[in-house]
Design an enzyme around this catalytic site. Structure first.
Site, PDB file in Angstrom:
ATOM      1  N   SER A 122     -99.938  20.615  -1.756  1.00  0.00           N
ATOM      2  CA  SER A 122     -99.989  20.886  -0.326  1.00  0.00           C
ATOM      3  C   SER A 122     -98.750  20.379   0.394  1.00  0.00           C
ATOM      4  CB  SER A 122    -101.236  20.232   0.281  1.00  0.00           C
ATOM      5  OG  SER A 122    -101.236  20.407   1.676  1.00  0.00           O
TER       6      SER A 122
ATOM      7  N   HIS B 107     -99.248  25.347  -1.556  1.00  0.00           N
ATOM      8  CA  HIS B 107    -100.263  25.461  -0.506  1.00  0.00           C
ATOM      9  C   HIS B 107     -99.645  25.068   0.835  1.00  0.00           C
ATOM     10  CE1 HIS B 107    -104.507  25.660   0.726  1.00  0.00           C
ATOM     11  NE2 HIS B 107    -104.222  24.660   1.559  1.00  0.00           N
TER      12      HIS B 107
ATOM     13  N   ASP C 115    -100.523  24.629   4.916  1.00  0.00           N
ATOM     14  CA  ASP C 115    -101.569  24.522   5.934  1.00  0.00           C
ATOM     15  C   ASP C 115    -101.002  24.779   7.326  1.00  0.00           C
ATOM     16  OD1 ASP C 115    -103.889  23.706   4.363  1.00  0.00           O
ATOM     17  OD2 ASP C 115    -102.778  21.866   3.965  1.00  0.00           O
TER      18      ASP C 115
ATOM     19  N   MET D 216    -101.823  24.727  11.126  1.00  0.00           N
ATOM     20  CA  MET D 216    -102.798  24.171  12.068  1.00  0.00           C
ATOM     21  C   MET D 216    -102.327  24.416  13.495  1.00  0.00           C
ATOM     22  SD  MET D 216    -103.454  20.457  10.343  1.00  0.00           S
ATOM     23  CE  MET D 216    -103.797  20.260   8.592  1.00  0.00           C
TER      24      MET D 216
ATOM     25  N   HIS E 100    -102.787  28.838   4.112  1.00  0.00           N
ATOM     26  CA  HIS E 100    -104.118  28.511   4.636  1.00  0.00           C
ATOM     27  C   HIS E 100    -104.050  28.368   6.151  1.00  0.00           C
ATOM     28  CE1 HIS E 100    -107.458  25.167   4.805  1.00  0.00           C
ATOM     29  NE2 HIS E 100    -107.836  26.284   5.390  1.00  0.00           N
TER      30      HIS E 100
ATOM     31  N   MET F 202    -105.607  27.350   9.445  1.00  0.00           N
ATOM     32  CA  MET F 202    -106.634  26.592  10.158  1.00  0.00           C
ATOM     33  C   MET F 202    -106.406  26.853  11.639  1.00  0.00           C
ATOM     34  SD  MET F 202    -106.543  22.946   8.203  1.00  0.00           S
ATOM     35  CE  MET F 202    -106.157  22.821   6.471  1.00  0.00           C
TER      36      MET F 202
ATOM     37  N   MET G 164    -113.337  23.124   1.591  1.00  0.00           N
ATOM     38  CA  MET G 164    -112.726  21.915   2.136  1.00  0.00           C
ATOM     39  C   MET G 164    -113.581  20.712   1.723  1.00  0.00           C
ATOM     40  SD  MET G 164    -109.963  22.830   3.592  1.00  0.00           S
ATOM     41  CE  MET G 164    -109.564  21.188   4.213  1.00  0.00           C
TER      42      MET G 164
ATOM     43  N   GLY H 296    -107.758  19.206   9.177  1.00  0.00           N
ATOM     44  CA  GLY H 296    -106.969  18.766  10.321  1.00  0.00           C
ATOM     45  C   GLY H 296    -106.017  17.636  10.019  1.00  0.00           C
TER      46      GLY H 296
ATOM     47  N   ASP I 269    -109.693  21.621  -1.570  1.00  0.00           N
ATOM     48  CA  ASP I 269    -108.617  20.922  -0.870  1.00  0.00           C
ATOM     49  C   ASP I 269    -109.187  19.706  -0.147  1.00  0.00           C
ATOM     50  OD1 ASP I 269    -106.406  20.115   0.543  1.00  0.00           O
ATOM     51  OD2 ASP I 269    -106.258  21.908   1.792  1.00  0.00           O
TER      52      ASP I 269
ATOM     53  N   SER J 271    -101.114  14.291  -0.765  1.00  0.00           N
ATOM     54  CA  SER J 271    -100.575  12.929  -0.893  1.00  0.00           C
ATOM     55  C   SER J 271    -100.480  12.479  -2.344  1.00  0.00           C
ATOM     56  CB  SER J 271    -101.457  11.945  -0.109  1.00  0.00           C
ATOM     57  OG  SER J 271    -101.545  12.320   1.236  1.00  0.00           O
TER      58      SER J 271
END
Length: 216
Positions: free
Chosen positions: A8, A33, A35, A37, A66, A68, A137, A142, A175, A198
């Site tokens: 990610s 991946h 994200d 947001m 992805h 969100m 998830m 978030g 994820d 991480s």
């Protein structure tokens, strides 16, 4: 099928982004991946199309994007133009999910549907044969670095049963909180694709960490 890994980007060092992408290119990672947001659907803002476009220009791995966000339909064509392999949208953000999935396919991408921790897999009964992947998830979306929600293991098993029962070809991706302790349990439960942020990007040796996840 061997376990697939989709690191990610949210956990990457954005002051050295080209170096982070170079590491991903050299690694055994299957996808990257990303994200997106919007600060509305989730209580945070990550990055948008300027970063997506920059990464798409140098990343040699397929992009697993992805969203969100509210109104993800508005970004289908632009995401397709990036050359994204997968566009993942939230069940909770799409009141006309079949229409959204159809539009993603028509744009030339694979279509994924994401479920928040509180959304049951039974909500996918009427769409499961139309999607290429379901992303569960295992934290509330978030923020990176959250604690793994234990119910996810049972949820993966329920989703695996639904996929088998329906004859769907959908992959299962998870994820959130994916690391050395949770990853083997997720794979044993039926997960096909591990998203890890991480745990990969903050590791002393990210390439070896990716390889260890793939070996599960």
């Amino acid at each position: 099928m061997a376990t697939m890994v989709s690191p990610s980007l949210l956990a990457a060092d954005f002051t050295h982004l080209s170096g982070e992408i170079s590491m991903i290119n050299q690694s055994a990672a299957d996808w990257l991946h990303m994200d997106i947001m919007d600060g509305v659907f989730v209580p945070n803002i990550s990055f948008g199309f300027p970063v997506l476009e920059a990464v798409a220009g140098i990343c040699k791995k397929p992009l697993d994007v992805h969203f969100m966000t509210v109104h993800p339909d508005e970004y289908i064509e632009r995401t397709a133009r990036l050359g994204a392999m997968m566009m993942n949208v939230h069940y909770e953000a799409c009141p006309h999910l079949h229409r959204t999935i159809t539009a993603i396919h028509q744009a030339g991408m694979k279509a994924g549907v994401t479920l928040n921790p509180s959304t049951p897999v039974s909500m996918l009964e009427d769409i499961i044969c139309d999607v290429d992947m379901v992303l569960l998830m295992s934290v509330n979306p978030g923020f990176g670095g959250q604690k793994f929600i234990e119910n996810t293991i049972a949820k993966v098993k329920r989703l695996k049963a639904l996929i088998k029962e329906s004859g769907s070809q959908a992959l299962i991706e998870v994820d959130g909180g994916v690391q050395q302790e949770t990853a083997p349990r997720l794979v044993a439960a039926g997960v096909d694709v591990l998203v890890s942020g991480s745990y990969v990007f903050k590791a002393q040796d990210p390439i070896a960490t990716i390889a260890s996840l793939k070996a599960l």
